[in-house]
Design an enzyme around this catalytic site. Structure first.
Site, mmCIF file in Angstrom:
data_model
loop_
_atom_site.group_PDB
_atom_site.id
_atom_site.type_symbol
_atom_site.label_atom_id
_atom_site.label_comp_id
_atom_site.label_asym_id
_atom_site.label_seq_id
_atom_site.Cartn_x
_atom_site.Cartn_y
_atom_site.Cartn_z
ATOM 1 N N LYS A 1 0.634 -1.475 -0.175
ATOM 2 C CA LYS A 1 -0.289 -0.034 -0.283
ATOM 3 C C LYS A 1 0.755 0.652 0.111
ATOM 4 O O LYS A 1 0.527 2.129 -1.203
ATOM 5 C CB LYS A 1 -1.286 -0.074 1.638
ATOM 6 C CG LYS A 1 -1.687 0.870 1.606
ATOM 7 C CD LYS A 1 -2.295 0.810 2.003
ATOM 8 C CE LYS A 1 -3.575 2.411 2.815
ATOM 9 N NZ LYS A 1 -4.651 2.685 3.814
ATOM 10 N N GLU B 1 10.879 -4.038 3.850
ATOM 11 C CA GLU B 1 10.943 -5.795 3.672
ATOM 12 C C GLU B 1 10.260 -6.345 2.335
ATOM 13 O O GLU B 1 11.078 -6.639 1.365
ATOM 14 C CB GLU B 1 10.244 -6.652 4.718
ATOM 15 C CG GLU B 1 10.566 -6.746 5.839
ATOM 16 C CD GLU B 1 9.477 -5.981 6.768
ATOM 17 O OE1 GLU B 1 9.135 -4.459 6.834
ATOM 18 O OE2 GLU B 1 9.196 -6.167 7.831
ATOM 19 N N GLY C 1 -4.697 -1.845 4.994
ATOM 20 C CA GLY C 1 -3.852 -3.042 4.559
ATOM 21 C C GLY C 1 -4.395 -4.413 4.576
ATOM 22 O O GLY C 1 -4.824 -5.060 4.490
ATOM 23 N N ARG C 2 -4.769 -4.256 6.451
ATOM 24 C CA ARG C 2 -5.474 -6.158 6.744
ATOM 25 C C ARG C 2 -6.630 -5.779 6.317
ATOM 26 O O ARG C 2 -7.580 -6.727 6.124
ATOM 27 C CB ARG C 2 -5.301 -5.572 8.527
ATOM 28 C CG ARG C 2 -6.322 -5.143 8.835
ATOM 29 C CD ARG C 2 -5.204 -4.752 10.560
ATOM 30 N NE ARG C 2 -6.487 -3.783 11.316
ATOM 31 C CZ ARG C 2 -5.344 -2.487 11.523
ATOM 32 N NH1 ARG C 2 -4.623 -2.635 10.787
ATOM 33 N NH2 ARG C 2 -5.963 -1.348 11.564
ATOM 34 N N GLU D 1 -3.750 -5.999 15.589
ATOM 35 C CA GLU D 1 -2.788 -4.745 14.923
ATOM 36 C C GLU D 1 -4.824 -3.814 14.375
ATOM 37 O O GLU D 1 -4.366 -2.615 15.037
ATOM 38 C CB GLU D 1 -2.594 -5.130 13.631
ATOM 39 C CG GLU D 1 -2.180 -3.995 12.907
ATOM 40 C CD GLU D 1 -1.034 -3.988 11.394
ATOM 41 O OE1 GLU D 1 -1.757 -3.575 10.758
ATOM 42 O OE2 GLU D 1 -0.354 -4.381 11.655
ATOM 43 N N HIS E 1 -3.196 -32.997 18.802
ATOM 44 C CA HIS E 1 -2.284 -33.229 19.306
ATOM 45 C C HIS E 1 -0.545 -32.175 19.544
ATOM 46 O O HIS E 1 -0.298 -32.030 19.665
ATOM 47 C CB HIS E 1 -1.789 -33.746 18.631
ATOM 48 C CG HIS E 1 -3.159 -35.153 17.419
ATOM 49 N ND1 HIS E 1 -2.835 -36.146 18.119
ATOM 50 C CD2 HIS E 1 -3.842 -35.121 16.888
ATOM 51 C CE1 HIS E 1 -3.819 -36.709 18.206
ATOM 52 N NE2 HIS E 1 -4.363 -36.350 16.985
ATOM 53 N N LYS F 1 9.928 -0.131 13.828
ATOM 54 C CA LYS F 1 10.463 0.257 12.090
ATOM 55 C C LYS F 1 11.566 1.178 12.097
ATOM 56 O O LYS F 1 12.528 1.367 11.619
ATOM 57 C CB LYS F 1 9.146 0.730 11.323
ATOM 58 C CG LYS F 1 8.165 -0.550 10.580
ATOM 59 C CD LYS F 1 7.552 0.240 9.664
ATOM 60 C CE LYS F 1 5.994 -0.778 9.925
ATOM 61 N NZ LYS F 1 5.088 0.009 9.226
#
Ligand code: F6P
Length: 532
Positions: A210, A216, A274-275, A360, A391, A500
C-alpha cells in the site's frame, strides 16, 4: 463519550456474570432449556453459527446488545457504511465494504445508509469498479499467457496475509495452472528458496505494498529485480525479458512504483486499510489463481455479509453477536485469548490472517479521543488447524487453568480429495466441542476435565469463494463491533511505527559505528550478531 466500563450495561453484565453465569453448567442448561440451540444459533449469509456452547444465557445477549446501544455501535457501523470518517487518527473513511459493493449499490442500495453516500463515495464506487475490471483483465491475461508458469507475490502484513489465506483456501478452485509463491519475510531464505525454483522468462513478480515503502517488501522487490536483471532481464520495456513485462505493482503510490521501474501498476485508495485490502488490487494473485468469475463470487459473499451486518436485526446479526461475545469473554470472563481451530487444511493460514486483523485493529490502549483505556481490549488470537491442535495444545484447553474460548470453523462438504477423511475431521471437531463443554469426572484427579469450556462453531457448506468471502467479512465486522464497544479506532496501527524506526536507526548506526546512547543489551546483541 463515557468510558465503556462506566455504562449501566457494563455494571449489569458484571453482575450477570457473577450471579447467573459463573455457576452456569452448560450440560444442565441444555437439559433445562429445549430451545437453547435454536435461541443461540443462526444462519447468516453462507455461514451457520452455533453459539449454544458459549457461557451465556439468552439474557446475556440482551444485556450485550444494551451495551452495544450505549456505546453507539449501530451509529458507528452506519457511519462506516456511509463512507464517513471512522479512522479518526488518520482522518479517513474505512470503505473496504465498497470494494465488494456492486456498481449499482447492490444489497446496500435500498438501505437508508446509501442515501448518506456523498458524491465522493459514489465516485469512489465507480473508481472501484474501473480498477476491478483492470485487475481482472490483467489476471485473465496472465492466466491465458502460457509463457508465465510462476507468479511471485512479494508483500507483507495486509499485503500478504489476505491474498495468501484466500489463494490457499481456494486451492480446489485453482484452474490457471500457475504456481503461486508468496514472499513476505525479509529473511533471504524465503525469496532465495523461490528464486531457485523459478525461471525469469516464465515468472511474473507482483510487488504488493500500500505504501510502497515497507522495508521488507522493498528489499525483497529490489533483490528480485537484481536477480531478474542478472538472469538476462532488461530495463528496456521493448525487450521481451523486461521489468515492464515481468513486474507488476499493487499500491496507492503509483509514482513510487514508476521510480522502481514498474510501469504496470494497479492502484487502490488510502481508505482501504492494509489488513482489509484483499478485495482490492491486492487480490490480484487470487484472481490469477481462480479467475474473474470466482473472484466476483468472493466479493459477492462478502457483500452479502456486509448487508447482513448493516440490515439484520440486532438479535440475529451475526457480526454483532460475535463481536459482543468477544467483549463478554475479554472483559467479563477475563479470558486473555481466543483459540481459532479451523478444521480444514485449506484454512491453515486463517489464524495468521486473523491475528493481524484482530490484534493490529484492536490491540490498543487508548480510545479514539486519546484517553487511556482502563479495560483490556483485543484477545490474543492463536491456534492451528484441527485435528493437529488436538495433538498440541488441546490438553491445555481441556485441563488448563485458563478459560480460553475456542472457535471451530468446519465445512459440511470437504472438497474433492479423500472424501472418507472428511467424516473423521468433522467428527473430531464436534467431539472436541462436546468434550470442552461436558468435561469428565472420575476418581483420579489428573484424569478429570472440568468441562464448561465455551466454544463457538462456525459452519460453511463448503470452502468456495462466496463462503470464504462471507466468512472473512464476518470477521472484519466482528472486530469492528468489539472495537466500537471499547471506543477505539480499529483502523490505524501507530504501534508498528516505533520498531520500524528503531530498525532503521540500528542499521545506520551499524554503518556509522556510532553507538552512543544505545543500551548495553542492544549494543551487545548487535556486536554478537553483526560484529566482526
Ligand atoms: O504491519 C504494519 C503494516 O503497516 C500493516 O498495517 C500493513 O498491512 C503492512 O505493514 C504492509 O504495509 P504496506 O502494504 O504498505 O507494505
Amino acid at each position: 463519550m463515557v468510558a465503556c466500563d462506566q455504562t449501566p450495561a457494563w455494571a449489569a453484565l458484571q453482575q450477570h456474570w457473577a450471579t447467573d453465569i459463573q455457576s452456569l453448567d452448560l450440560g444442565e442448561a441444555f437439559a433445562e432449556d429445549g430451545g437453547r440451540l435454536a435461541a443461540l444459533s443462526q444462519q447468516a449469509p453462507w455461514v451457520f453459527a452455533d453459539l449454544s456452547k458459549n457461557l451465556i444465557r439468552p439474557a446475556t445477549e440482551v444485556l450485550l446488545r444494551q451495551l452495544a446501544g450505549e456505546r453507539g455501535v449501530p451509529a458507528w457501523r452506519d457511519a462506516m457504511f456511509a463512507g464517513e470518517c471512522v479512522n479518526t487518527s488518520e482522518d479517513r473513511a474505512a470503505m473496504h465494504w465498497l470494494l465488494r459493493t456492486p456498481a449499482d449499490g447492490g444489497l446496500l442500495a435500498a438501505s437508508p445508509i446509501a442515501q448518506r453516500w456523498s458524491a465522493s463515495v459514489r465516485a469512489a464506487l465507480a473508481e472501484v469498479h474501473a480498477t476491478l475490471e483492470s485487475m481482472l483483465a490483467l489476471a485473465e491475461q496472465v492466466r491465458r499467457d502460457s509463457a508465465i508458469t510462476d507468479v511471485v507475490h512479494i508483500g507483507i502484513g495486509g499485503s500478504h496475509l489476505g491474498p495468501e489465506v484466500v489463494v490457499q483456501a481456494l486451492e480446489d478452485w485453482h484452474d490457471a495452472g500457475k504456481c503461486l509463491h508468496f514472499v513476505s519475510n525479509v529473511d533471504g531464505h524465503e525469496l532465495g528458496h523461490v528464486l531457485r525454483r523459478v525461471r525469469a522468462e516464465s515468472t511474473l513478480f507482483i510487488v504488493a505494498s500500500k505504501s510502497f515503502g515497507t522495508a521488507e517488501t522493498m528489499l525483497n522487490a529490489h533483490s528480485a529485480r537484481t536477480w531478474f536483471l542478472a538472469q538476462g532481464g532488461s530495463t528496456d520495456a521493448t525487450q521481451p525479458l523486461s521489468i515492464a513485462r515481468h513486474f507488476v505493482a499493487l499500491t496507492t503510490q503509483v509514482d513510487a512504483a514508476a521510480r522502481f521501474g514498474i510501469t504496470r501498476t494497479l492502484g487502490f485508495w488510502d481508505w482501504v486499510g492494509g489488513r482489509y485490502s484483499l478485495w482490492s488490487a491486492i487480490g490480484l494473485p487470487i484472481a490469477i489463481a481462480i479467475g474473474a468469475e470466482r473472484f466476483r463470487a468472493l466479493l459477492q459473499g462478502a457483500h452479502a455479509m456486509d448487508a447482513h451486518f448493516l440490515i439484520a436485526p440486532d438479535a440475529a446479526n451475526l457480526p454483532l453477536r460475535l463481536g459482543l461475545l468477544d467483549v463478554w469473554y475479554r472483559n467479563f470472563a477475563h479470558a486473555p485469548s481466543r483459540c481459532i481451530a479451523p478444521y480444514s487444511h485449506g484454512l491453515r493460514r486463517l489464524t495468521a490472517y486473523l491475528q493481524q486483523l484482530e490484534m493490529e485493529s484492536n490491540g490498543k490502549q487508548v480510545t479514539r479521543a486519546g484517553e487511556p483505556l482502563m479495560v483490556p481490549t483485543a484477545p490474543i488470537v492463536w491456534g492451528e488447524p484441527g485435528t493437529n491442535g488436538q495433538h498440541a495444545f488441546f490438553q491445555m484447553l481441556h485441563q488448563g487453568q485458563e478459560l480460553i474460548p475456542v472457535e471451530f470453523v468446519a465445512l459440511r462438504h470437504g472438497g474433492k480429495y479423500l472424501a472418507q477423511h472428511h467424516e473423521s475431521l468433522v467428527v473430531n471437531a464436534i467431539a472436541q466441542a462436546q468434550a470442552l463443554m461436558l468435561g469428565r469426572g472420575g476418581a483420579a484427579p489428573e484424569r478429570r476435565c472440568p468441562g464448561n469450556r465455551p466454544s463457538t462453531f462456525l459452519l460453511l457448506e463448503q470452502l468456495d469463494p462466496a463462503s470464504l468471502g462471507a466468512l472473512i467479512a464476518l470477521y472484519e465486522h466482528r472486530v469492528f463491533v468489539s472495537g466500537a464497544v471499547w471506543g477505539i479506532n480499529s483502523f490505524d496501527q501507530w504501534g508498528v511505527e516505533l520498531g520500524k524506526q528503531l530498525a532503521g536507526d540500528l542499521q545506520s548506526r551499524q554503518e556509522s559505528g556510532q553507538w552512543w546512547g544505545v543500551d548495553a543489551s542492544t549494543r551487545g546483541l548487535m556486536q554478537r550478531l553483526l560484529g566482526e
